[in-house]
Motif scaffolding. Structure first.
Motif, PDB file in Angstrom:
ATOM      1  N   THR A 313      47.214  23.861  32.409  1.00 28.47           N
ATOM      2  CA  THR A 313      45.992  23.952  33.216  1.00 28.47           C
ATOM      3  C   THR A 313      46.172  24.736  34.499  1.00 28.47           C
ATOM      4  O   THR A 313      45.409  25.666  34.788  1.00 28.47           O
ATOM      5  CB  THR A 313      45.462  22.546  33.539  1.00 28.47           C
ATOM      6  N   PHE A 314      47.175  24.351  35.297  1.00 21.54           N
ATOM      7  CA  PHE A 314      47.318  24.976  36.609  1.00 21.54           C
ATOM      8  C   PHE A 314      47.853  26.403  36.529  1.00 21.54           C
ATOM      9  O   PHE A 314      47.678  27.180  37.466  1.00 21.54           O
ATOM     10  CB  PHE A 314      48.222  24.126  37.507  1.00 21.54           C
ATOM     11  N   LEU A 315      48.499  26.739  35.418  1.00 23.58           N
ATOM     12  CA  LEU A 315      49.041  28.085  35.288  1.00 23.58           C
ATOM     13  C   LEU A 315      48.174  28.950  34.369  1.00 23.58           C
ATOM     14  O   LEU A 315      47.532  29.903  34.808  1.00 23.58           O
ATOM     15  CB  LEU A 315      50.474  28.008  34.746  1.00 23.58           C
ATOM     16  N   ILE A 316      48.104  28.585  33.080  1.00 23.16           N
ATOM     17  CA  ILE A 316      47.450  29.456  32.100  1.00 23.16           C
ATOM     18  C   ILE A 316      45.923  29.436  32.248  1.00 23.16           C
ATOM     19  O   ILE A 316      45.272  30.481  32.278  1.00 23.16           O
ATOM     20  CB  ILE A 316      47.847  29.076  30.664  1.00 23.16           C
ATOM     21  N   CYS A 317      45.338  28.237  32.335  1.00 23.20           N
ATOM     22  CA  CYS A 317      43.879  28.161  32.490  1.00 23.20           C
ATOM     23  C   CYS A 317      43.418  28.794  33.799  1.00 23.20           C
ATOM     24  O   CYS A 317      42.377  29.471  33.849  1.00 23.20           O
ATOM     25  CB  CYS A 317      43.407  26.707  32.437  1.00 23.20           C
ATOM     26  N   SER A 318      44.188  28.579  34.864  1.00 21.43           N
ATOM     27  CA  SER A 318      43.795  29.116  36.162  1.00 21.43           C
ATOM     28  C   SER A 318      43.798  30.637  36.152  1.00 21.43           C
ATOM     29  O   SER A 318      42.902  31.268  36.732  1.00 21.43           O
ATOM     30  CB  SER A 318      44.727  28.597  37.259  1.00 21.43           C
ATOM     31  N   ILE A 319      44.785  31.228  35.516  1.00 25.83           N
ATOM     32  CA  ILE A 319      44.831  32.691  35.503  1.00 25.83           C
ATOM     33  C   ILE A 319      43.655  33.261  34.721  1.00 25.83           C
ATOM     34  O   ILE A 319      43.107  34.303  35.073  1.00 25.83           O
ATOM     35  CB  ILE A 319      46.186  33.202  34.949  1.00 25.83           C
ATOM     36  N   THR A 320      43.221  32.553  33.655  1.00 25.53           N
ATOM     37  CA  THR A 320      42.024  32.992  32.926  1.00 25.53           C
ATOM     38  C   THR A 320      40.794  32.925  33.830  1.00 25.53           C
ATOM     39  O   THR A 320      39.977  33.852  33.859  1.00 25.53           O
ATOM     40  CB  THR A 320      41.791  32.121  31.688  1.00 25.53           C
ATOM     41  N   ALA A 321      40.658  31.825  34.549  1.00 28.76           N
ATOM     42  CA  ALA A 321      39.510  31.680  35.457  1.00 28.76           C
ATOM     43  C   ALA A 321      39.493  32.789  36.492  1.00 28.76           C
ATOM     44  O   ALA A 321      38.435  33.369  36.787  1.00 28.76           O
ATOM     45  CB  ALA A 321      39.557  30.314  36.138  1.00 28.76           C
ATOM     46  N   PHE A 322      40.653  33.115  37.057  1.00 28.40           N
ATOM     47  CA  PHE A 322      40.716  34.165  38.065  1.00 28.40           C
ATOM     48  C   PHE A 322      40.390  35.532  37.460  1.00 28.40           C
ATOM     49  O   PHE A 322      39.710  36.345  38.094  1.00 28.40           O
ATOM     50  CB  PHE A 322      42.100  34.193  38.718  1.00 28.40           C
TER      51      PHE A 322
END
Length: 501
Positions: A313-322
């Motif tokens: 969540t904090f790494l892979i999902c966050s980079i998608t959101a950004f």
């Protein structure tokens, strides 16, 4: 078909709104406070145990897969289309504010992940490849309710190796199709993708858990690195928009989003659903992978699998959101699924990047298919030991990959959401009832660490708990190589379980 899709969607929303969401939040907070915020307090231990030495048997071979391999099997399932298509869907439905709720529930859900994976290790059993376990096993052995264990197994088998893997295959097919034929004219592409993907899946899954572990151990770090590099480049190109992105994530988490028409309830529900689909905290899937590891204490895999939630969540999902949000997308007309992420990457890096994204999607989704398959295999073996059933299961999984590659995505997404909710309910009730065991083991683990020991658990430390098959003595837990060290360290810590630290 539209009527069926609407019924499945409405039923799933009712289940999530009135049962799953309250359970996830209440139990996540309970586990957080009862464990002393273990998901934050022991972050250094998570990294330490990730590279733990694997206990060996009398012949010098590893007893089972390593802690890191179990981490990659679970990460293979977690890190998939949920991180790319799922985050895009969350933003399309709930706006940027949905990302805040994904983050919050990942932190709260970290405690649930710790409890379920610790229990998975505690009640694991031996098989030909090493160990297996998961919710079905701790429901049967810890709660003495085999019928509930079978129910969970059936739900998981429908959910992961069939519904979720079909979704992964569908995303691969859609990405390749849009890359090769953007006009949508090449209707043959999904069939070719489906046949190739099914063949590759068959080559791996018929080789057993160790082959799955060896593949995911190589693929997961590679795919994560490639995707993170893509994301960092795009964020760097749009660095001036980053403060605005963070502001939109936090401010739109608590109010109506006029762009996508999302109310606060929709924003929260979307963030929680997409977050759980992605990181699987409390869902009951990761313990199936965690239980396969050979470690010296159940808490070690509880910590490793909690780290997996953060990695997802904090790494892979966050980079998608950004990637999506720094590109200033048109959310009002955004489509669900992979399209929002794909458009953002192409807009920033050019049309060639769609080919690179296709490769990344393939690695992400294919590794998820392997992780999903293993979860199903572990539960098939729980229901019946007959090899013929396992062979039939493997064949059906391969067929599901082919069908998913050419099927419509909406019905699969909605069905997967609904069945995921049922699975979460069964597992959350079970770990709530058994959580006292996990907290006792956590006290034992931290007590041994304060003594300077590498923690070792044996089942005589839980004299009032039956149904624990493994963990017979230190010799069987640590293996012949570490036995003398374990003996020298002694077992003076045993009495503390029934006293305050």
């Amino acid at each position: 078909m539209d009527a069926v899709n609407e019924f499945v969607l409405a039923s799933g929303d009712l289940l999530w709104s009135w049962i799953v969401l309250p359970l996830v939040v209440v139990l996540g907070l309970y586990f957080t406070f009862r464990s002393g915020v273990v998901q934050f307090r022991l972050i250094p231990e998570m990294f330490r145990t990730l590279t733990d030495k694997t206990p060996r048997d009398e012949s010098g071979e590893p007893q089972s897969v390593s802690a890191f391999q179990a981490f990659t099997i679970s990460a293979a399932s977690r890190v998939g289309v949920g991180n790319i298509a799922g985050v895009g869907t969350a933003i399309a439905i709930g706006g940027p504010g949905a990302i805040f709720w994904m983050w919050l529930m990942a932190f709260v859900g970290g405690a649930s992940s710790f409890v379920e994976s610790t229990l998975g290790q505690t009640f694991k059993v031996r098989d030909a490849d090493g160990f297996r376990g998961g919710p079905a096993y701790y429901i049967e052995r810890g709660l003495k309710a085999r019928w509930a264990g079978v129910l969970f197994s059936v739900i998981l088998i429908v959910c992961f190796p069939f519904a979720f893997s079909s979704l992964q295959a569908n995303t691969i097919s859609a990405t390749v199709s849009s890359t090769v034929a953007p006009d949508g004219g090449a209707t043959w592409i999904p069939w070719v993708v489906g046949v190739v993907l099914a063949a590759l899946t068959a080559l791996v899954v018929f080789g057993g858990v160790r082959r799955i572990a060896s593949v995911t151990q190589a693929v997961v770090p590679l795919m994560a690195l490639i995707y993170l590099l893509i994301g960092l480049v795009i964020v760097a190109m749009n660095i001036t928009r980053l403060p605005e992105v963070f502001a939109s994530i936090f401010t739109q988490a608590f109010g109506f989003n006029e762009v996508v028409g999302a109310t606060i309830g929709t924003i929260i529900l979307t963030g929680v659903k997409r977050g759980m689909f992605s990181n699987e905290a409390g869902l009951g899937s990761a313990p199936n992978a965690g239980a396969s590891a050979a470690v010296t204490h159940p808490v070690k895999q509880g910590l490793v699998q909690t780290l997996g939630v953060y990695f997802d969540t904090f790494l892979i999902c966050s980079i998608t959101a950004f990637i999506i949000l720094v590109s200033d997308p048109d959310l009002e007309n955004a489509t669900r699924g992979i399209g929002l992420t794909q458009d953002a990457i192409v807009a920033n890096l050019g049309s060639w990047s769609s080919i690179l994204l296709s490769i990344v999607i393939f690695l992400l989704a294919f590794s998820s298919i392997l992780g999903n398959y293993y979860y199903g295999e572990s539960n098939i073996e729980f229901i019946t030991p007959r090899r013929g059933v396992l062979t039939a299961y493997r064949s059906l999984v391969v067929l599901a990959i082919l069908v998913g590659s050419v099927a419509g995505a909406d019905l699969i997404w909605n069905f997967a959401d609904g069945i995921m909710g049922l699975m979460a309910v069964v597992n959350l009730i079970a770990i709530a009832l058994l959580s006292g065991i996990a907290f006792t083991l956590l006290r034992d683990y931290t007590h041994q660490r304060r003594q300077g020991r590498d923690p070792v658990f044996t089942r005589d430390l839980l004299p009032g708990v039956s149904g624990i098959e493994c963990w017979v003595d230190e010799a069987s837990v640590t293996g012949p190589i570490d036995l003398q060290t374990s003996k020298r360290q002694s077992s003076k810590h045993r009495d503390h379980l029934h006293h305050d630290d």
